[in-house]
Design an enzyme around this catalytic site. Structure first.
Site, short mmCIF file in Angstrom:
data_model
loop_
_atom_site.label_atom_id
_atom_site.label_comp_id
_atom_site.label_asym_id
_atom_site.label_seq_id
_atom_site.Cartn_x
_atom_site.Cartn_y
_atom_site.Cartn_z
N ASP A 84 0.81 -1.22 0.00
CA ASP A 84 0.00 0.00 0.00
C ASP A 84 0.84 1.27 0.00
O ASP A 84 0.39 2.33 0.43
CB ASP A 84 -0.94 0.01 1.21
CG ASP A 84 -0.19 0.05 2.53
OD1 ASP A 84 1.04 -0.13 2.53
OD2 ASP A 84 -0.84 0.25 3.58
N GLU A 85 2.08 1.19 -0.49
CA GLU A 85 2.94 2.36 -0.46
C GLU A 85 3.91 2.32 -1.64
O GLU A 85 4.45 1.27 -1.98
CB GLU A 85 3.72 2.40 0.85
CG GLU A 85 4.46 3.69 1.10
CD GLU A 85 5.05 3.75 2.50
OE1 GLU A 85 5.43 4.85 2.93
OE2 GLU A 85 5.13 2.68 3.16
#
Length: 363
Positions: A56-57
């Site tokens: 998620d990054e």
């Protein structure tokens, strides 16, 4: 009324002790992985220079889009709008001149924001932040800095480089001092692949029999072997990670020769490593077991060695992978794994082809 404070990465047992009546909802790993793929597709549609950090990054290099897509801030605004409209997720975005500052700006803007740090505002933004915001300051380093009276990034930046290295060690001190003084020349590396893969499973505090530990180890190696083959890679080293009942940690490693992606080979090596720790496990108990496969290489980069192994192990792995790809990861399993908890398989970033995949992974 008592209030319980929860934080990211808190252990489940500690959370339940703070809030015994909490409702525990099992994670939906498949849904998280699908959402991640959709979000990263939008990232790569925005710019080809995307460096994924986790599910998620990611870092995106958008400086070269100024004449075709607008300023970095305008790109960030549209990016957030697209992810919300197409995936249904709100994301936080930090825009800055360097990767480190962009990451911190994103963290400050959470849970759903956009923060732009202009070049002439970098020092004013960074220096008041706590030293824990520096990339690489963990619990131990933070405690050491606090004992020295250094609690903010600005206080660390006031030190001379030699002083920082003397207090924190040459490598760590130089790295943190450079970040505190806004020096971070690292580019966005879009084609990088990790030099190792791994998985681990917490076992709780109750006693575990040798058969239970072996079963969990088998589940982990099965998943890692499949990930290797999905990425067309082989490994040259296996590392077993253990955490005992007294929370002391230990690692055991073994070189695989020749390098392999065969589940049977990797499992045999891992079991040998586990056997060497049996007496310690029996005496001290075990609360976590993990496996890492390192020194990865492209499958096609290795030449066969004589005598060539012509058995059916490789073909069996290929058939099992194909069945699981079509009918699901649990469609075929070992007899010992039937009706057993498979544990949670954390979603990971997809592998990408890269000519530099054998480079050491950055700290």
């Amino acid at each position: 009324m008592k209030r319980a404070v929860f934080r990211t990465a808190m252990g489940g047992r500690q959370a339940r002790e703070l809030c015994p009546d909490a409702l525990v909802v099992p994670p939906r790993m498949d849904a998280y992985a699908a959402a991640s793929r959709d979000v990263f597709a939008i990232f790569r549609d925005t710019t080809p220079l995307v460096e994924g950090l986790s599910i998620d990054e990611a870092f995106l290099e958008v400086g070269g889009l100024r004449y075709i897509a607008g300023t970095p801030e305008q790109v960030a605004v549209r990016l957030r709008e697209r992810v919300l409209a197409e995936v249904g997720l709100a994301i936080s975005v930090g825009v800055a001149r360097t990767k480190f500052l962009a990451k911190d700006a994103s963290a400050v803007s959470k849970p759903d924001g956009l923060l732009v740090v202009e070049p002439d505002q970098e020092q004013a933004f960074l220096h008041p932040l706590p030293v824990e915001r520096l990339w690489g300051v963990g619990t131990v380093t933070a405690a050491k800095l606090h004992r020295l009276g250094i609690t903010t990034v600005g206080q660390l930046a006031e030190l001379e480089a030699a002083t920082s290295e003397r207090l924190l060690g040459r490598t760590t001190g130089a790295h943190l001092h450079n970040l505190a003084r806004l020096r971070d020349p690292r580019p966005v590396e879009a084609t990088r692949r990790s030099s190792s893969i791994g998985s681990q499973r917490a076992l709780g505090s109750r006693p575990r029999s040798p058969d239970e530990v072996d079963l969990i180890l088998t589940q982990i190696v099965d998943r890692l072997g499949r990930r290797l083959r999905d990425g067309d890679r082989v490994c040259r080293a296996v590392v077993l990670r253990l955490r005992f009942g007294d929370f002391a940690k230990a690692t055991r490693s073994h070189t695989v020769h020749p390098a392999s992606d065969r589940t049977g080979v990797l499992l045999a090596v891992t079991r040998e490593l586990l056997a060497c720790a049996r007496s310690e496990i029996a005496e001290r108990g075990i609360t976590l077991v993990g496996v890492s496969l390192s020194q990865l290489a492209h499958t096609g980069s290795l030449q066969p060695e004589l005598p060539i192994d012509w058995d059916d192990g490789a073909r069996l792995d290929s058939v099992l992978d194909a069945v699981r790809d079509r009918f699901g990861a649990t469609s075929v399993s070992r007899v010992t794994q039937l009706d057993r908890d498979p544990g949670w398989s954390t979603p990971v970033l997809p592998e990408r082809d890269c000519p530099d995949c054998d480079r050491p992974e950055r700290d």
